[in-house]
Scaffold this motif. Sequence first.
Motif, mmCIF file in Angstrom:
data_model
loop_
_atom_site.group_PDB
_atom_site.id
_atom_site.type_symbol
_atom_site.label_atom_id
_atom_site.label_comp_id
_atom_site.label_asym_id
_atom_site.label_seq_id
_atom_site.Cartn_x
_atom_site.Cartn_y
_atom_site.Cartn_z
ATOM 1 N N GLU A 76 2.022 2.359 -5.856
ATOM 2 C CA GLU A 76 0.896 2.907 -6.620
ATOM 3 C C GLU A 76 1.422 3.577 -7.892
ATOM 4 O O GLU A 76 0.826 3.471 -8.958
ATOM 5 C CB GLU A 76 0.099 3.894 -5.766
ATOM 6 C CG GLU A 76 -1.138 4.424 -6.447
ATOM 7 C CD GLU A 76 -2.096 3.342 -6.920
ATOM 8 O OE1 GLU A 76 -2.747 3.557 -7.966
ATOM 9 O OE2 GLU A 76 -2.201 2.275 -6.277
ATOM 10 N N ASN A 79 -2.064 -4.019 -11.972
ATOM 11 C CA ASN A 79 -2.046 -4.296 -10.536
ATOM 12 C C ASN A 79 -1.499 -5.698 -10.271
ATOM 13 O O ASN A 79 -0.693 -5.904 -9.365
ATOM 14 C CB ASN A 79 -3.446 -4.152 -9.943
ATOM 15 C CG ASN A 79 -3.961 -2.733 -10.008
ATOM 16 O OD1 ASN A 79 -3.211 -1.790 -10.196
ATOM 17 N ND2 ASN A 79 -5.263 -2.579 -9.885
ATOM 18 N N SER A 132 0.799 -1.227 0.000
ATOM 19 C CA SER A 132 0.000 0.000 0.000
ATOM 20 C C SER A 132 0.836 1.285 0.000
ATOM 21 O O SER A 132 0.268 2.368 0.135
ATOM 22 C CB SER A 132 -0.942 0.006 1.211
ATOM 23 O OG SER A 132 -0.195 -0.003 2.408
ATOM 24 N N ARG A 159 2.157 0.821 -10.329
ATOM 25 C CA ARG A 159 0.900 0.304 -10.903
ATOM 26 C C ARG A 159 0.391 1.227 -12.016
ATOM 27 O O ARG A 159 -0.030 0.776 -13.078
ATOM 28 C CB ARG A 159 -0.169 0.169 -9.817
ATOM 29 C CG ARG A 159 0.050 -0.962 -8.859
ATOM 30 C CD ARG A 159 -1.102 -1.041 -7.841
ATOM 31 N NE ARG A 159 -0.752 -1.935 -6.775
ATOM 32 C CZ ARG A 159 -0.298 -1.560 -5.580
ATOM 33 N NH1 ARG A 159 -0.156 -0.284 -5.283
ATOM 34 N NH2 ARG A 159 0.011 -2.461 -4.665
ATOM 35 N N LYS A 160 0.426 2.536 -11.757
ATOM 36 C CA LYS A 160 -0.039 3.500 -12.760
ATOM 37 C C LYS A 160 0.838 3.460 -14.005
ATOM 38 O O LYS A 160 0.343 3.519 -15.133
ATOM 39 C CB LYS A 160 -0.058 4.911 -12.168
ATOM 40 C CG LYS A 160 -1.196 5.139 -11.201
ATOM 41 C CD LYS A 160 -1.156 6.546 -10.639
ATOM 42 C CE LYS A 160 -2.271 6.724 -9.623
ATOM 43 N NZ LYS A 160 -2.204 8.023 -8.959
#
Length: 196
Positions: free
Chosen positions: A124, A154, A119, A127-128
């Motif tokens: 993140e 993801n 997390s 992932r993007k």
Amino acid sequence: MTKGERTRKALLDAAIARFARDGYRGTSVAEIARDARLSGTAAYAYFPNKEALFVAAVDEDAAGVIDEALSTLTDADDIDLDKWRRELIFTLVGAVERHPLARRVLSGLEPEFTVRLLSIPALEQLRKEFGARLQAQQLSGEVRNDIDAQSIANGLTTIVLSLLMSLLQMGTDPVTFLGMDVAAVVEAALGPPQPS
């Protein structure tokens, strides 16, 4: 950069070095503050407790790994859309060698924090980036159009993280461990169907 930003950066740099060397349990906030040449309580103006400082330090170091790996795969003038899939794990392995706290956590030396890696903001970002690249490859016909690019991104992030952790924990050479088999699975999952 403001004085507060410089102080926060000094604390994070000292935390990365100290936590990487001595671990979460073997480190105190006062030691980190001293390493940053600050008073023993200065860190609490930026981080509410040791755990928050540790999580911020892990994210900072992991972001460094991800930024370093992605920057080696991206040329502003010519983005090789296939290269990132083939080489990202190898560039991440190389980058993690230069980021001691990320390496410590990925190596399983801080088990109570390993699950929290999923997390952190740095992941993140990864992932993007994966999602954007997969969408670009869908538009060019290099990746199947019948998949959800962000869902696959993801999943790929989780797979890459798991592979990286396995490599670090087993001390295995990435070429031997991964070989062509993992690349074949990724290509089979993403590539457009081949005529029979």
